[in-house]
Design an enzyme around this catalytic site. Sequence first.
Site, PDB file in Angstrom:
ATOM      1  N   GLU A   1       0.823  -1.224   0.000  1.00 42.28           N
ATOM      2  CA  GLU A   1       0.000   0.000   0.000  1.00 42.28           C
ATOM      3  C   GLU A   1       0.849   1.262   0.000  1.00 42.28           C
ATOM      4  O   GLU A   1       0.391   2.317  -0.420  1.00 42.28           O
ATOM      5  CB  GLU A   1      -0.927   0.011   1.232  1.00 42.28           C
ATOM      6  CG  GLU A   1      -2.343  -0.402   0.896  1.00 42.28           C
ATOM      7  CD  GLU A   1      -3.371  -0.110   1.985  1.00 42.28           C
ATOM      8  OE1 GLU A   1      -3.010   0.284   3.111  1.00 42.28           O
ATOM      9  OE2 GLU A   1      -4.558  -0.309   1.704  1.00 42.28           O
TER      10      GLU A   1
ATOM     11  N   HIS B   1       7.405 -26.860   0.303  1.00 43.33           N
ATOM     12  CA  HIS B   1       6.667 -27.920  -0.386  1.00 43.33           C
ATOM     13  C   HIS B   1       5.577 -27.354  -1.290  1.00 43.33           C
ATOM     14  O   HIS B   1       4.766 -28.095  -1.820  1.00 43.33           O
ATOM     15  CB  HIS B   1       6.073 -28.889   0.639  1.00 43.33           C
ATOM     16  CG  HIS B   1       7.141 -29.588   1.428  1.00 43.33           C
ATOM     17  ND1 HIS B   1       7.508 -30.899   1.169  1.00 43.33           N
ATOM     18  CD2 HIS B   1       7.955 -29.148   2.408  1.00 43.33           C
ATOM     19  CE1 HIS B   1       8.500 -31.232   1.994  1.00 43.33           C
ATOM     20  NE2 HIS B   1       8.784 -30.187   2.752  1.00 43.33           N
TER      21      HIS B   1
ATOM     22  N   LYS C   1     -13.788   1.544  -3.534  1.00 42.28           N
ATOM     23  CA  LYS C   1     -14.767   2.017  -2.544  1.00 42.28           C
ATOM     24  C   LYS C   1     -15.852   2.842  -3.231  1.00 42.28           C
ATOM     25  O   LYS C   1     -17.032   2.707  -2.955  1.00 42.28           O
ATOM     26  CB  LYS C   1     -14.075   2.893  -1.489  1.00 42.28           C
ATOM     27  CG  LYS C   1     -13.223   2.130  -0.512  1.00 42.28           C
ATOM     28  CD  LYS C   1     -12.811   3.074   0.605  1.00 42.28           C
ATOM     29  CE  LYS C   1     -11.717   2.488   1.462  1.00 42.28           C
ATOM     30  NZ  LYS C   1     -11.074   3.465   2.319  1.00 42.28           N
TER      31      LYS C   1
HETATM   32  O1  PA5 Z   1      -3.105   1.751   5.775  1.00 42.39           O
HETATM   33  C1  PA5 Z   1      -4.224   2.173   5.663  1.00 42.39           C
HETATM   34  O2  PA5 Z   1      -4.512   3.362   5.844  1.00 42.39           O
HETATM   35  C2  PA5 Z   1      -5.371   1.227   5.347  1.00 42.39           C
HETATM   36  O3  PA5 Z   1      -4.928  -0.079   5.215  1.00 42.39           O
HETATM   37  C3  PA5 Z   1      -6.408   1.312   6.427  1.00 42.39           C
HETATM   38  O4  PA5 Z   1      -5.849   0.913   7.648  1.00 42.39           O
HETATM   39  C4  PA5 Z   1      -7.641   0.455   6.103  1.00 42.39           C
HETATM   40  O5  PA5 Z   1      -8.158   0.818   4.872  1.00 42.39           O
HETATM   41  C5  PA5 Z   1      -8.701   0.630   7.198  1.00 42.39           C
HETATM   42  O6  PA5 Z   1      -9.046   1.962   7.298  1.00 42.39           O
HETATM   43  P1  PA5 Z   1      -9.823   2.532   8.547  1.00 42.39           P
HETATM   44  O7  PA5 Z   1      -8.967   2.373   9.747  1.00 42.39           O
HETATM   45  O8  PA5 Z   1     -10.058   3.968   8.227  1.00 42.39           O
HETATM   46  O9  PA5 Z   1     -11.094   1.760   8.681  1.00 42.39           O
END
Ligand code: PA5
Length: 470
Positions: free
Chosen positions: A322, A343, A460
């Site tokens: 990410e 394996h 989203k």
């Molecule tokens: O790193 C990030 O920002 C994302 O992986 C969020 O943690 C994830 O989308 C969850 O978001 P939120 O904590 O706003 O529900």
Amino acid sequence: MGSSLEYKVEPAFSHIPAADWAGLKSRLEAARDETLADVDLLTSGGAIPKTKQPLDSGFIMLPANLLDEQEAKGESSLLGQMKLAATNMKDSVDRFVVLGIGGSYMGMRALFEALCHPYHNELPRAERGDVPRLYFSGNNIDNDVTSGLLEVLTSASDYSQLANRWGMTVISKSGGTLETAVAFRLFREALEKCYGADSKEATNLVVPVTGETGKLRDLSNATGYPAIFPIPDGVGGRFSVFTAVGLFPAAVMGIDIDALLQGAADLTERFRTAPIGENPVLDYTGVCHLLEKNKGLTTRILSTWGGRLEAFGLWYDQLLAESIGKEEKGALPLTVVNTRDLHSRGQQHQEGVRDKLITNVIVETPSTSPLVVPKVAADRDQDQLNRLDGKALPELLDAAIKGTNKAYLEVERPTADLVFPKLDAYTLGQALQMFMLATVVEGRLIGINPYGQPGVEAYKQNMGEILYGK
Ligand code: PA5
């Protein structure tokens, strides 16, 4: 306080020409300087340049700051309040549910799998350290899995018995993530059915962890949950394991959160001060970067040995993917668990496309007594394991690690080792902070903002349009 994590660059380093390494040094140091300067930029209160937005460098000094605040203010500090709320929760329930997704879930899962008993939920409470069983939800939209957990939680007839009681934390920084929000509604409704809608438990057994603003914050304030913990501005989701996101549930499970934070704080200090060659963050980042850029090693295998660090690897997969997977750049992170995956993936790693850098994650000393392979009478030795001469599992694992590394070396497949002297809160705190810092340094090195995840918005938005028609 405890033993230090070590990153051993050999033999991967032999694949890097000395001139390449020398050429990278000043750029690596500049990336470290920028990473640290971003801490001041965030706290200065001044305008953050557009090119730096979002800026989530708040995680860097957070462990040290939390420990300092605790030292100064004791029980009224944020850590003191988290510990009190955690004690209340653990004493009140025998099942504890963590609702959250992505960065609001994976850190705690890593902590749980690495530091709690591997069969924690199977043990009687007294053998669990007098803490509840743990469940994760709100990290998917799977009807069967969600129904299954609700069934487990709501099937009792008497919720005055500790063995039947359950509670939860709901974690979402934005407070608007659909998966977690929907789960929270479902689990709230279940909680009210078990204890009564107007019961104290319907509020006391829910601890929201969320940003200062947002839908979950509004809902929590309106409902009047007695304990609500913040996720500070300036700390992004996948960098938030040392906020209440990881610390509160970890404290409920009896994990030593001071040791975790101390490990992270000590690693940060090492990152700030140690020269290249003795600095695990800079050395790891440099090796990964040069082998990707100059040798095309675009797949980064985190090869965890033994079974307790898989979730740690998955946490890192998310962190790297990410943070750096942007603008058509970024290596592919992939966690494997060995010897299990020798394996399933071993063939490809030995003979497949030459695009892989393997970082072994090795725990030197197990936390339990070595299990010796029993010797049997000669007439029962058909499996011929008497040849092992009473060796124990750690010796077999060590032989597997050495044998696999040798096999990779013979065909010039680069490996490096990240060594935990032992697996405890202090070393895991170091490792989590090491990888968060390395991810940011790499981003700065290649001109990618490691913070934020703009690409995740597309799904989203589409999902919202499909569901709400706008
Ligand atoms: O790193 C990030 O920002 C994302 O992986 C969020 O943690 C994830 O989308 C969850 O978001 P939120 O904590 O706003 O529900």
